[in-house]
Design a protein around this motif. Structure first.
Motif, mmCIF file in Angstrom:
data_model
loop_
_atom_site.group_PDB
_atom_site.id
_atom_site.type_symbol
_atom_site.label_atom_id
_atom_site.label_comp_id
_atom_site.label_asym_id
_atom_site.label_seq_id
_atom_site.Cartn_x
_atom_site.Cartn_y
_atom_site.Cartn_z
ATOM 1 N N UNK A 295 0.826 -1.197 0.000
ATOM 2 C CA UNK A 295 0.000 0.000 0.000
ATOM 3 C C UNK A 295 0.871 1.261 0.000
ATOM 4 N N UNK A 296 2.106 1.121 0.544
ATOM 5 C CA UNK A 296 3.064 2.228 0.585
ATOM 6 C C UNK A 296 3.811 2.425 -0.731
ATOM 7 N N UNK A 297 3.481 1.613 -1.738
ATOM 8 C CA UNK A 297 4.127 1.657 -3.052
ATOM 9 C C UNK A 297 5.596 1.225 -2.991
ATOM 10 N N UNK A 298 5.872 0.199 -2.183
ATOM 11 C CA UNK A 298 7.215 -0.377 -2.071
ATOM 12 C C UNK A 298 7.187 -1.786 -2.638
ATOM 13 N N UNK A 299 8.237 -2.156 -3.365
ATOM 14 C CA UNK A 299 8.330 -3.491 -3.938
ATOM 15 C C UNK A 299 8.732 -4.509 -2.885
ATOM 16 N N UNK A 300 8.030 -5.648 -2.887
ATOM 17 C CA UNK A 300 8.299 -6.725 -1.947
ATOM 18 C C UNK A 300 8.278 -8.042 -2.722
ATOM 19 N N UNK A 301 9.256 -8.896 -2.457
ATOM 20 C CA UNK A 301 9.289 -10.240 -3.023
ATOM 21 C C UNK A 301 9.018 -11.235 -1.905
ATOM 22 N N UNK A 302 8.030 -12.098 -2.087
ATOM 23 C CA UNK A 302 7.667 -13.095 -1.080
ATOM 24 C C UNK A 302 7.925 -14.472 -1.665
ATOM 25 N N UNK A 303 8.568 -15.329 -0.877
ATOM 26 C CA UNK A 303 8.823 -16.707 -1.271
ATOM 27 C C UNK A 303 8.035 -17.605 -0.325
ATOM 28 N N UNK A 304 7.226 -18.490 -0.894
ATOM 29 C CA UNK A 304 6.374 -19.374 -0.095
ATOM 30 C C UNK A 304 6.584 -20.824 -0.498
ATOM 31 N N UNK A 305 6.186 -21.706 0.383
ATOM 32 C CA UNK A 305 6.193 -23.139 0.128
ATOM 33 C C UNK A 305 4.794 -23.659 0.447
ATOM 34 N N UNK A 306 4.222 -24.449 -0.445
ATOM 35 C CA UNK A 306 2.831 -24.880 -0.307
ATOM 36 C C UNK A 306 2.773 -26.404 -0.334
#
Length: 169
Positions: free
Chosen positions: A64-75
């Protein structure tokens, strides 16, 4: 799984799909079964009933702050309903990967950068959203773990200071 002399053996933790004249007839579970091809019976495929895992589901999004975020998940997922799982999708791994990316992206877009430190809350929201998306596919999500969250390098030091300040309180 062979079809020697109209006999089919289904291994442990597997289910085979039997058709009769091209239509679904029944699911064959563990053991040896008779599948006479002369009568129109055919085993067309099999599904593993074990829990399977997708590693490194990567999602890039803006907060929402207009910052780039990379998320790594395992499912981790499993077959819930055999008929739907076999006949609905050709590539369920890609389906689950895409649904997980969509769920993570939707959650990140609603949050500020400060709110992304609670990994369990992100996991719970992702599991809930992916369950909704996979409702009619025959697959069920067992667990979704957020492995890592990567911010831009310019944000990394201020975020560490903010987290250190929270731990001091």
């Amino acid at each position: 799984m062979g079809n020697l002399c109209c006999s089919v053996e289904v291994p442990k933790s597997t289910v085979a799909i039997q058709q009769k004249f091209g239509r679904h007839h029944k699911n064959l579970y563990v053991g040896r079964h008779c599948s006479p091809w002369i009568c129109g019976y055919e085993v067309v495929g099999e599904l593993s009933l074990r829990i399977q895992q997708l590693d490194d589901v990567k999602c890039s999004s803006k907060t929402k702050d207009n910052e780039n975020v990379d998320v790594i998940a395992s499912v981790r997922y499993k077959v819930d309903r055999v008929y739907e799982a076999f006949y609905t999708y050709d590539n369920p791994r890609e389906l689950i990967r895409d649904c997980t990316k969509h769920a993570i992206g939707c959650y990140i877009e609603r949050c500020n950068l400060d709110e992304l430190s609670d990994l369990e809350q992100i996991s719970a929201c992702v599991i809930q959203r992916v369950k909704e998306l996979l409702d009619d596919s025959g697959y069920a999500i067992v667990e979704a773990v957020i492995v890592d969250i990567k911010w831009d390098t310019l944000l990394e030091n201020p975020m560490m200071e903010i987290n250190a300040g929270r731990h001091r309180k």
